[in-house]
Design a protein around this motif. Structure first.
Motif, mmCIF file in Angstrom:
data_model
loop_
_atom_site.group_PDB
_atom_site.id
_atom_site.type_symbol
_atom_site.label_atom_id
_atom_site.label_comp_id
_atom_site.label_asym_id
_atom_site.label_seq_id
_atom_site.Cartn_x
_atom_site.Cartn_y
_atom_site.Cartn_z
ATOM 1 N N PRO A 24 17.194 12.866 1.674
ATOM 2 C CA PRO A 24 15.986 12.362 1.008
ATOM 3 C C PRO A 24 16.211 11.140 0.117
ATOM 4 C CG PRO A 24 16.088 14.749 0.856
ATOM 5 C CD PRO A 24 17.382 14.288 1.447
ATOM 6 N N VAL A 25 17.328 11.091 -0.599
ATOM 7 C CA VAL A 25 17.581 9.965 -1.511
ATOM 8 C C VAL A 25 17.706 8.661 -0.723
ATOM 9 C CG1 VAL A 25 19.222 9.021 -3.188
ATOM 10 C CG2 VAL A 25 18.681 11.454 -3.217
ATOM 11 N N LEU A 26 18.436 8.695 0.374
ATOM 12 C CA LEU A 26 18.586 7.510 1.215
ATOM 13 C C LEU A 26 17.242 7.114 1.833
ATOM 14 C CD1 LEU A 26 20.486 5.413 2.433
ATOM 15 C CD2 LEU A 26 20.945 7.020 4.295
ATOM 16 N N GLY A 27 16.443 8.108 2.175
ATOM 17 C CA GLY A 27 15.107 7.835 2.708
ATOM 18 C C GLY A 27 14.228 7.118 1.692
ATOM 19 N N VAL A 28 14.330 7.521 0.428
ATOM 20 C CA VAL A 28 13.557 6.853 -0.626
ATOM 21 C C VAL A 28 14.035 5.412 -0.793
ATOM 22 C CG1 VAL A 28 13.077 6.850 -3.109
ATOM 23 C CG2 VAL A 28 12.965 8.985 -1.835
ATOM 24 N N PHE A 29 15.353 5.194 -0.720
ATOM 25 C CA PHE A 29 15.868 3.819 -0.810
ATOM 26 C C PHE A 29 15.392 2.973 0.362
ATOM 27 C CE2 PHE A 29 19.321 5.562 -3.632
ATOM 28 C CZ PHE A 29 18.905 4.881 -4.760
ATOM 29 N N LEU A 30 15.363 3.543 1.557
ATOM 30 C CA LEU A 30 14.844 2.812 2.713
ATOM 31 C C LEU A 30 13.360 2.504 2.534
ATOM 32 C CD1 LEU A 30 16.550 4.582 5.755
ATOM 33 C CD2 LEU A 30 17.008 2.308 4.855
ATOM 34 N N LEU A 31 12.640 3.423 1.941
ATOM 35 C CA LEU A 31 11.216 3.205 1.677
ATOM 36 C C LEU A 31 11.020 2.069 0.684
ATOM 37 C CD1 LEU A 31 8.561 4.466 2.573
ATOM 38 C CD2 LEU A 31 8.710 6.019 0.665
ATOM 39 N N LYS A 42 1.149 -3.531 4.829
ATOM 40 C CA LYS A 42 2.067 -2.477 5.258
ATOM 41 C C LYS A 42 2.526 -1.634 4.068
ATOM 42 C CE LYS A 42 3.674 -4.200 9.600
ATOM 43 N NZ LYS A 42 4.785 -4.299 10.514
ATOM 44 N N ARG A 43 2.513 -2.212 2.885
ATOM 45 C CA ARG A 43 2.892 -1.435 1.697
ATOM 46 C C ARG A 43 1.894 -0.321 1.440
ATOM 47 N NH1 ARG A 43 4.255 -6.406 -2.300
ATOM 48 N NH2 ARG A 43 6.163 -7.066 -1.285
ATOM 49 N N ILE A 44 0.635 -0.556 1.705
ATOM 50 C CA ILE A 44 -0.390 0.475 1.490
ATOM 51 C C ILE A 44 -0.348 1.497 2.612
ATOM 52 C CG2 ILE A 44 -2.888 0.868 1.320
ATOM 53 C CD1 ILE A 44 -1.736 -0.452 -1.138
ATOM 54 N N TYR A 45 -0.144 1.032 3.854
ATOM 55 C CA TYR A 45 -0.162 1.949 4.995
ATOM 56 C C TYR A 45 1.050 2.870 5.034
ATOM 57 C CZ TYR A 45 -4.061 -0.671 6.925
ATOM 58 O OH TYR A 45 -5.279 -1.263 7.108
ATOM 59 N N PRO A 47 2.815 4.626 2.518
ATOM 60 C CA PRO A 47 2.671 5.932 1.865
ATOM 61 C C PRO A 47 1.547 6.766 2.476
ATOM 62 C CG PRO A 47 1.966 4.197 0.373
ATOM 63 C CD PRO A 47 2.562 3.542 1.569
ATOM 64 N N ILE A 48 0.503 6.104 2.986
ATOM 65 C CA ILE A 48 -0.576 6.854 3.628
ATOM 66 C C ILE A 48 -0.059 7.541 4.885
ATOM 67 C CG2 ILE A 48 -2.780 6.594 4.840
ATOM 68 C CD1 ILE A 48 -3.491 4.408 2.810
ATOM 69 N N THR A 49 0.759 6.832 5.668
ATOM 70 C CA THR A 49 1.341 7.421 6.879
ATOM 71 C C THR A 49 2.248 8.591 6.527
ATOM 72 O OG1 THR A 49 1.297 5.233 7.897
ATOM 73 C CG2 THR A 49 2.675 6.889 8.950
ATOM 74 N N ILE A 50 3.064 8.431 5.506
ATOM 75 C CA ILE A 50 3.967 9.523 5.088
ATOM 76 C C ILE A 50 3.158 10.716 4.605
ATOM 77 C CG2 ILE A 50 5.677 10.156 3.329
ATOM 78 C CD1 ILE A 50 6.853 7.359 3.693
ATOM 79 N N LEU A 51 2.091 10.466 3.883
ATOM 80 C CA LEU A 51 1.206 11.537 3.404
ATOM 81 C C LEU A 51 0.552 12.260 4.573
ATOM 82 C CD1 LEU A 51 0.080 12.681 0.712
ATOM 83 C CD2 LEU A 51 -1.777 11.067 0.935
ATOM 84 N N ILE A 52 0.093 11.522 5.567
ATOM 85 C CA ILE A 52 -0.550 12.139 6.740
ATOM 86 C C ILE A 52 0.444 12.985 7.526
ATOM 87 C CG2 ILE A 52 -1.575 11.587 8.993
ATOM 88 C CD1 ILE A 52 -2.997 9.226 7.598
ATOM 89 N N VAL A 53 1.675 12.492 7.699
ATOM 90 C CA VAL A 53 2.701 13.272 8.404
ATOM 91 C C VAL A 53 2.988 14.563 7.647
ATOM 92 C CG1 VAL A 53 5.126 13.300 9.130
ATOM 93 C CG2 VAL A 53 3.722 11.297 9.575
ATOM 94 N N PHE A 107 4.312 7.037 -4.067
ATOM 95 C CA PHE A 107 4.373 5.640 -3.633
ATOM 96 C C PHE A 107 2.986 5.014 -3.501
ATOM 97 C CE2 PHE A 107 8.797 6.334 -2.874
ATOM 98 C CZ PHE A 107 9.361 5.074 -2.962
ATOM 99 N N LEU A 108 1.991 5.817 -3.172
ATOM 100 C CA LEU A 108 0.628 5.292 -3.118
ATOM 101 C C LEU A 108 0.159 4.891 -4.509
ATOM 102 C CD1 LEU A 108 -1.531 4.856 -0.969
ATOM 103 C CD2 LEU A 108 -2.457 7.079 -1.528
ATOM 104 N N ILE A 109 0.415 5.743 -5.490
ATOM 105 C CA ILE A 109 0.042 5.428 -6.880
ATOM 106 C C ILE A 109 0.815 4.198 -7.368
ATOM 107 C CG2 ILE A 109 0.180 6.270 -9.262
ATOM 108 C CD1 ILE A 109 -0.403 9.092 -8.112
ATOM 109 N N LEU A 110 2.131 4.188 -7.095
ATOM 110 C CA LEU A 110 2.948 3.051 -7.536
ATOM 111 C C LEU A 110 2.513 1.750 -6.866
ATOM 112 C CD1 LEU A 110 6.545 4.565 -7.675
ATOM 113 C CD2 LEU A 110 5.086 3.926 -9.588
#
Length: 196
Positions: A24-31, A42-45, A47-53, A107-110
């Motif tokens: 997870p930590v590496l995934g957050v860095f990639l994000l 793409k910055r908005i889409y 976190p929305i995509t991650i939320l939907i998944v 990430f959506l809030i940020l």
């Protein structure tokens, strides 16, 4: 070109989702790296995509709750009972879903906060730049006017500047006014070619 393709592949949504599952930590860095590379859209889409998944992973649980509330047997949908009773789904996927939903919301809030801060900062910077440009133009106009006036005065003075021979001592003097003093004998002399 190849490094660009590699970086785009590295920060693609599927790769980020897989890395978030295992590390997870590496995934957050990639994000975060994806946020740096891509534009606002793409910055908005992302976190929305991650939320939907994250929400899609919870669909079997949701169907089970709806079937339990309506007293319908879970066995109506093939393999639903197997999915709901497996440890992989109940432990790993539910945990992963909670992680995705949390990361998506954060990430959506940020992204909204940073976009608003960026918009405000860029508006202030643009305002200051436009004020600076306006002040510079005003200053340049005033300097130009002042220089024009000085040049006009010098031209007028040059028009009226003539050599005058002193009638007393015979020396040549340069006069730009109607009357002046001789440089050598210090007597008053008259400029006959002076035009007002």
């Amino acid at each position: 070109m190849k490094t660009n393709l590699f970086i785009k592949l590295l920060v693609s949504i599927p790769v980020i989702l897989i890395v978030l599952y295992f590390i997870p930590v590496l995934g957050v860095f990639l994000l975060i790296f994806r946020y740096i590379i891509y534009s606002n859209k793409k910055r908005i889409y992302t976190p929305i995509t991650i939320l939907i998944v994250g929400l899609l992973i919870l669909i079997p649980k949701l169907i089970s709750m709806i079937f339990n509330a309506t007293n319908i047997s879970i066995n109506v949908i093939p393999y639903l009972n197997n999915i709901l009773t497996s440890d992989l789904y109940n432990i790993n996927f539910i945990k992963y879903s909670k992680l995705l939903i949390s990361i998506g919301v954060i990430f959506l809030i940020l992204s909204f906060i940073f976009r608003n801060l960026f918009n405000k900062a860029s508006a202030k910077i643009n305002d200051k730049i436009s004020k600076y440009i306006t002040e510079t133009e005003k200053r340049d106009i005033e300097i130009s006017r002042s220089n024009d006036m000085k040049m006009k005065e010098k031209r007028e003075k040059a028009k009226n500047t003539n050599y005058v021979k002193c009638p007393y001592c015979g020396s040549d003097n340069l006069l730009s006014e109607k009357t002046g003093k001789c440089k050598f004998c210090r007597r008053t002399i008259l400029n006959n070619n002076y035009h007002e």
